[in-house]
Design an enzyme around this catalytic site. Structure first.
Site, PDB file in Angstrom:
ATOM      1  N   GLY A  24       6.182 -13.475 -32.296  1.00 56.35           N
ATOM      2  CA  GLY A  24       7.835 -14.261 -33.663  1.00 56.35           C
ATOM      3  C   GLY A  24       9.093 -13.622 -33.540  1.00 56.35           C
ATOM      4  O   GLY A  24       9.198 -14.471 -33.994  1.00 56.35           O
ATOM      5  N   THR A  25       8.941 -12.531 -32.672  1.00 51.32           N
ATOM      6  CA  THR A  25      10.521 -11.837 -33.147  1.00 51.32           C
ATOM      7  C   THR A  25      10.395 -11.251 -32.014  1.00 51.32           C
ATOM      8  O   THR A  25       9.756 -10.920 -30.902  1.00 51.32           O
ATOM      9  CB  THR A  25      10.337 -10.832 -34.269  1.00 51.32           C
ATOM     10  OG1 THR A  25       9.502  -9.678 -34.706  1.00 51.32           O
ATOM     11  CG2 THR A  25      10.913 -11.661 -35.806  1.00 51.32           C
ATOM     12  N   LEU A  27      10.972  -8.644 -29.203  1.00 58.04           N
ATOM     13  CA  LEU A  27      10.859  -8.524 -27.920  1.00 58.04           C
ATOM     14  C   LEU A  27       9.514  -9.470 -27.207  1.00 58.04           C
ATOM     15  O   LEU A  27       9.436 -10.382 -26.392  1.00 58.04           O
ATOM     16  CB  LEU A  27      10.412  -7.014 -26.761  1.00 58.04           C
ATOM     17  CG  LEU A  27      11.856  -6.249 -26.855  1.00 58.04           C
ATOM     18  CD1 LEU A  27      11.683  -4.724 -26.531  1.00 58.04           C
ATOM     19  CD2 LEU A  27      12.554  -6.674 -25.848  1.00 58.04           C
ATOM     20  N   ASP A  73      -3.245 -10.408 -39.602  1.00 59.52           N
ATOM     21  CA  ASP A  73      -3.007  -8.582 -39.730  1.00 59.52           C
ATOM     22  C   ASP A  73      -3.757  -7.996 -38.328  1.00 59.52           C
ATOM     23  O   ASP A  73      -4.884  -7.870 -38.786  1.00 59.52           O
ATOM     24  CB  ASP A  73      -3.060  -7.660 -40.981  1.00 59.52           C
ATOM     25  CG  ASP A  73      -2.912  -6.809 -41.588  1.00 59.52           C
ATOM     26  OD1 ASP A  73      -3.127  -5.997 -40.513  1.00 59.52           O
ATOM     27  OD2 ASP A  73      -2.620  -6.317 -42.717  1.00 59.52           O
ATOM     28  N   TYR A 155       7.968   7.530 -25.041  1.00 56.23           N
ATOM     29  CA  TYR A 155       7.246   8.767 -25.498  1.00 56.23           C
ATOM     30  C   TYR A 155       5.774   8.492 -26.075  1.00 56.23           C
ATOM     31  O   TYR A 155       5.404   9.595 -26.405  1.00 56.23           O
ATOM     32  CB  TYR A 155       7.836   9.314 -26.779  1.00 56.23           C
ATOM     33  CG  TYR A 155       8.318   8.059 -27.593  1.00 56.23           C
ATOM     34  CD1 TYR A 155       6.946   7.691 -28.594  1.00 56.23           C
ATOM     35  CD2 TYR A 155       9.077   7.226 -28.266  1.00 56.23           C
ATOM     36  CE1 TYR A 155       7.208   7.026 -29.478  1.00 56.23           C
ATOM     37  CE2 TYR A 155       9.472   6.297 -29.380  1.00 56.23           C
ATOM     38  CZ  TYR A 155       8.202   5.896 -29.932  1.00 56.23           C
ATOM     39  OH  TYR A 155       8.250   5.393 -31.432  1.00 56.23           O
ATOM     40  N   LYS A 170       0.618   5.274 -30.350  1.00 59.31           N
ATOM     41  CA  LYS A 170       0.885   4.460 -28.730  1.00 59.31           C
ATOM     42  C   LYS A 170       0.498   5.910 -27.486  1.00 59.31           C
ATOM     43  O   LYS A 170       0.220   5.085 -26.568  1.00 59.31           O
ATOM     44  CB  LYS A 170       3.289   4.730 -28.700  1.00 59.31           C
ATOM     45  CG  LYS A 170       3.451   3.777 -29.510  1.00 59.31           C
ATOM     46  CD  LYS A 170       3.079   2.759 -28.528  1.00 59.31           C
ATOM     47  CE  LYS A 170       4.397   1.460 -29.543  1.00 59.31           C
ATOM     48  NZ  LYS A 170       4.082  -0.021 -29.120  1.00 59.31           N
ATOM     49  N   PRO A 198      15.194   2.003 -23.994  1.00 55.29           N
ATOM     50  CA  PRO A 198      16.509   1.211 -25.400  1.00 55.29           C
ATOM     51  C   PRO A 198      16.770  -0.464 -24.866  1.00 55.29           C
ATOM     52  O   PRO A 198      17.578  -0.932 -24.026  1.00 55.29           O
ATOM     53  CB  PRO A 198      16.805   1.758 -25.229  1.00 55.29           C
ATOM     54  CG  PRO A 198      17.568   2.499 -24.001  1.00 55.29           C
ATOM     55  CD  PRO A 198      16.977   2.615 -23.725  1.00 55.29           C
TER      56      PRO A 198
END
Ligand code: COA
Length: 290
Positions: A24-25, A27, A73, A155, A170, A198
């Site tokens: 929805g937002t 990337l 969720d 990372y 991650k 970034p």
């Protein structure tokens, strides 16, 4: 031609149904927009239905494609199962899943409550494992091929101070990507990951670089190429990894960060700061002592 343009041929994702978590937002929405413009049908999911509906509406108008917004969720296995079921019955199939939804707190680790730590682990690692297990089990049951694309971070491999739950989660997602590439590859299911550096987004950027931090730790200055990423660059890579053009790419993590993480790794990389005059002075000093 430049990196702000779409890379793949028109129709590269024709008839593919792609489910993007966190679509929805940020990337997630940028990748979704590009997938649609290449002919895909989209399912976007996150917790906030109103945000999803607004994005779905805007993307449909912009691209003429079809977008199904489904609130869910991802920490809740039953909710993910229900969401996947709705996606499948709406479009008749799901061909690819982009595990993009994430959460992160920037904080000294000792300040985090157990619940804060577990919240990030749950969203990132448990959310991805819920989504992966449900889609993977369905594809295997139907003897259908599929593609997973997991958005990790640089990372995930190196670790990073002040985002420890995110780094741990991650890293788990990256291990899952490589493991399943081997386990499910023979069943026609590819698993790959992207490790972005970034890329400015409203949400994550403000959360991770609050107040004057963005100035103090200007991410563009850490990148050897001297700039941050453009969303289209990431969308190009993501579309390639979903598309049949990458049919032989499996178990790979592709870093797209302008060389940022390596800049932090090399012992003498800080010497980027050394000015030309200083090098000249050092050279003439060396010549005198040689
Ligand atoms: N730093 C440290 N701890 C924090 C925090 C922060 N910025 N924000 C919340 N927490 C703690 C809370 O205090 C709580 O712990 P406690 O119960 O011990 O007090 C715990 O984390 C869970 O917080 P809560 O707000 O109840 O969780 P939630 O499940 O409702 O929402 C997020 C958690 C992460 C989904 C929510 O903060 C969010 O929407 N974040 C935006 C998404 C995001 O992080 N994007 C970045 C992607 S890189």
């Amino acid at each position: 031609m430049n990196y702000k343009e779409g890379m793949l041929v028109h129709g590269a994702l024709d008839n593919q149904v792609i489910l993007v978590t966190g679509g929805g937002t940020g990337l997630g929405a940028s990748m979704s927009r590009y997938f649609l413009s290449l002919g895909a049908k989209l399912v976007i999911s996150s917790r906030k239905l109103a945000v999803l509906e607004a994005t779905a509406d805007a993307l449909e108008k912009e691209t003429g494609g079809l977008v199904l917004p489904l609130a869910c969720d991802i920490r809740d296995h039953n909710a993910v199962s229900e969401m996947y079921g709705k996606a499948k019955s709406h479009f008749g199939k799901v061909d690819a899943v982009v595990n993009n939804a994430a959460a992160n707190f920037i904080s000294p680790t000792q300040r985090l409550s157990p619940n804060a730590f577990h919240t990030i682990l749950d969203i990132v690692l448990k959310g991805t494992s819920n989504m992966t297990l449900i889609a993977g089990q369905d594809w295997i049951k139907d003897q259908k091929s599929g593609v997973f694309l997991n958005i990790v971070t640089t990372y995930a491999s190196t670790g990073s101070a002040f985002v420890v739950p995110s780094a741990a989660a991650k890293a788990g997602v990256l291990a899952m990507t490589r493991s399943l590439a081997v386990e499910w590859g023979p069943l026609g299911i590819r698993s790959n990951a992207i490790a972005p550096g970034p890329f400015p987004t409203e949400g994550a950027w403000e959360r991770l670089l609050p107040g004057h931090m963005a100035e103090k730790f200007n991410p563009a200055k850490r990148v050897p190429l001297g700039r941050v990423g453009d969303h289209q660059e990431l969308a190009n890579l993501a579309a390639y990894l979903i598309s049949p053009f990458s049919a032989f790419v499996n178990g790979e993590v592709i870093t797209i960060d302008g060389g940022e993480w390596l800049q932090g790794a090399g012992q003498f990389n800080g010497f980027r700061e050394v000015k030309e005059e200083e090098w000249n002075a050092l050279t003439s000093k060396r010549k005198k002592t040689d």
